[in-house]
Design an enzyme around this catalytic site. Sequence first.
Site, PDB file in Angstrom:
ATOM      1  N   HIS A  17      43.784 -33.283  62.893  1.00 38.14           N
ATOM      2  CA  HIS A  17      44.855 -33.677  63.816  1.00 38.14           C
ATOM      3  C   HIS A  17      45.796 -32.494  63.973  1.00 38.14           C
ATOM      4  CE1 HIS A  17      43.721 -37.959  63.942  1.00 38.14           C
ATOM      5  NE2 HIS A  17      43.350 -37.763  62.683  1.00 38.14           N
TER       6      HIS A  17
ATOM      7  N   ASP B  19      39.952 -42.025  67.370  1.00 32.03           N
ATOM      8  CA  ASP B  19      40.435 -41.995  65.982  1.00 32.03           C
ATOM      9  C   ASP B  19      41.920 -42.354  65.845  1.00 32.03           C
ATOM     10  OD1 ASP B  19      40.109 -41.494  63.135  1.00 32.03           O
ATOM     11  OD2 ASP B  19      41.510 -39.868  63.517  1.00 32.03           O
TER      12      ASP B  19
ATOM     13  N   HIS C  15      37.132 -33.053  61.965  1.00 36.28           N
ATOM     14  CA  HIS C  15      38.182 -34.071  62.081  1.00 36.28           C
ATOM     15  C   HIS C  15      39.544 -33.504  61.661  1.00 36.28           C
ATOM     16  CE1 HIS C  15      38.953 -38.660  61.566  1.00 36.28           C
ATOM     17  NE2 HIS C  15      40.103 -38.036  61.778  1.00 36.28           N
TER      18      HIS C  15
ATOM     19  N   HIS D 106      36.172 -44.487  64.230  1.00 35.13           N
ATOM     20  CA  HIS D 106      37.109 -44.842  63.163  1.00 35.13           C
ATOM     21  C   HIS D 106      36.862 -46.316  62.878  1.00 35.13           C
ATOM     22  CE1 HIS D 106      41.346 -45.061  61.417  1.00 35.13           C
ATOM     23  NE2 HIS D 106      41.051 -46.322  61.637  1.00 35.13           N
TER      24      HIS D 106
ATOM     25  N   ASN E  46      44.773 -43.822  56.105  1.00 33.36           N
ATOM     26  CA  ASN E  46      43.851 -44.725  56.791  1.00 33.36           C
ATOM     27  C   ASN E  46      42.514 -44.021  56.997  1.00 33.36           C
ATOM     28  OD1 ASN E  46      42.390 -46.181  58.670  1.00 33.36           O
ATOM     29  ND2 ASN E  46      44.069 -46.416  60.132  1.00 33.36           N
TER      30      ASN E  46
ATOM     31  N   ARG F  13      48.073 -32.326  66.514  1.00 33.15           N
ATOM     32  CA  ARG F  13      49.333 -32.931  67.001  1.00 33.15           C
ATOM     33  C   ARG F  13      49.897 -32.374  68.310  1.00 33.15           C
ATOM     34  NH1 ARG F  13      48.168 -37.097  64.157  1.00 33.15           N
ATOM     35  NH2 ARG F  13      48.958 -37.218  62.034  1.00 33.15           N
TER      36      ARG F  13
ATOM     37  N   ASP G 111      40.260 -34.798  57.986  1.00 34.02           N
ATOM     38  CA  ASP G 111      41.249 -35.762  58.511  1.00 34.02           C
ATOM     39  C   ASP G 111      42.665 -35.259  58.228  1.00 34.02           C
ATOM     40  OD1 ASP G 111      42.266 -37.853  59.922  1.00 34.02           O
ATOM     41  OD2 ASP G 111      41.622 -39.421  58.539  1.00 34.02           O
TER      42      ASP G 111
HETATM   43  O1  DOR Z   1      45.475 -41.584  57.940  1.00 36.25           O
HETATM   44  C1  DOR Z   1      45.222 -41.403  59.112  1.00 36.25           C
HETATM   45  N1  DOR Z   1      46.031 -40.648  59.890  1.00 36.25           N
HETATM   46  N2  DOR Z   1      44.145 -41.971  59.645  1.00 36.25           N
HETATM   47  C2  DOR Z   1      43.924 -41.964  60.975  1.00 36.25           C
HETATM   48  O2  DOR Z   1      42.953 -42.528  61.386  1.00 36.25           O
HETATM   49  C3  DOR Z   1      44.866 -41.317  61.884  1.00 36.25           C
HETATM   50  C4  DOR Z   1      45.631 -40.277  61.198  1.00 36.25           C
HETATM   51  C5  DOR Z   1      46.819 -39.794  61.976  1.00 36.25           C
HETATM   52  O3  DOR Z   1      46.692 -39.516  63.170  1.00 36.25           O
HETATM   53  O4  DOR Z   1      47.905 -39.650  61.375  1.00 36.25           O
HETATM   54 ZN    ZN Z   2      40.658 -42.273  61.491  1.00 42.22          ZN
HETATM   55 ZN    ZN Z   3      41.906 -38.959  61.751  1.00 44.69          ZN
END
Ligand code: DOR
Ligand code: ZN
Ligand code: ZN
Length: 441
Positions: free
Chosen positions: A69, A161, A67, A188, A287, A71, A314
């Site tokens: 990101h 997600d 998991h 999610h 989140n 970007r 995450d």
């Molecule tokens: O804190 C979070 N940031 N939770 C998520 O599910 C998405 C993520 C984001 O893409 O910034």
């Molecule tokens: Zn999430």
């Molecule tokens: Zn996430």
Amino acid sequence: MSTTYLIKNASVLGGDPADVLVRDGVVAEVGSLGSAEDLTPDPGSGGGAVEIDATGLVLLPGLVDLHTHLREPGREDAETVDTGTRAAALGGFTAVHAMANTDPVADTAGVVEQVWRLGREAGYCDVRPVGAVTVGLKGERLAEIGAMADSAAQVKVFSDDGHCVSDAALMRRALEYVKAFGGVVAQHAQEPRLTDGAQMNEGELSGLLGLHGWPAVAEEAIIARDVLLAAHTGSRLHVCHLSTAGSVEIVRWAKSKGFPVTAEVTPHHLLLTEDLIRGYDPVYKVNPPLRSAADVEAVRAGLADGTIDAVATDHAPHPVEAKDCEWAVAAMGMLGLETALSVVQQTMVETGLLDWAGVADRMSARPARIGGVAEHGRGLEAGAPAHLALVDPSASRVIEPGTLQSLSRNTPYAGMKLPGAVVATFLRGAPTVLDGRVVER
Ligand code: DOR
Ligand code: ZN
Ligand code: ZN
């Protein structure tokens, strides 16, 4: 011809010291191997090996993140595949799953192939794109799941997600669809009607701080529904960033019934609690939200007993302007790749909840299995692909945001002293990190 490495005297998975020979991309030999000069010269490489003194260091399989990101495409001001995978390598990772909430969303074969290619070009870590479950993450109709699975990126994990697939019929159809090729839906879990305008964990503190609460039941209700759908369809569900004691209980029950369910927890939910929010610093806005000390204790116990299969970062980079603002309007998410292993050492190893073999299981073997990344997460035996992380558990460092490889700075650990340091990372036998520094490609 690639360089041969002789890793001397490493504590393999925290066990007895051994020497590990890395040659031609694989673990060639493990045992008591003498010095580099004693080795049979490698035909073609012109002889000797580079020797790494690993006395006091722990050798782990390269870590696998389910998991992340990254970007790119779309928010290259926060992170790129290049910067994100450099951060991953520094964290000891050799494979990451790149979440689909990019711009454009990774909901077509074209976008997942683009992310996969960018990963290959960067070369710091294998990038496995996650495909969106629904078109544009809108939760209305299924994305082209089959085409993404058949693409060069060979997508196995599908997730909206950032958003929950809250429509039960759509979630059921997604599970049925991925079953055909052994894929998995990573949910999610956030009931949208129960979290409308939510800003932090719901409880006494949210009342005190005057922030709209995010009840545990909003997560638990979706997980309860989804484990039943997984059982009903016979298809694999993976629960993203589980964060409450009740969620652990539901997953424990589902597993006791033999349902095809796996779950992950983030490093921040293993260490941090909602108490940090008292100062209204948006770096702690995430989140799912940071929860109570009792929840932290429960997720640690769940990870220790295997109810929770994996630690997943995450890693959620955000540009300064999205975090350096009022709590209510700040973006949710925190960095994780470069600090994950240190946080796991502090919360799980130093507390006696997991040994290093357990860390290898939760951060490499199991996430690789869940994500279907066959080449990663293997044991450290001869013949295995040389994806390795060499760690100094006796080191410690104070986290300075300015020194991170990530393009963003939103680490919740700034100024904190964390144990452990990644000394070297090997991807297919080639170092991506040496002496704690990224090896430029
Ligand atoms: O804190 C979070 N940031 N939770 C998520 O599910 C998405 C993520 C984001 O893409 O910034
Ligand atoms: Zn999430
Ligand atoms: Zn996430």
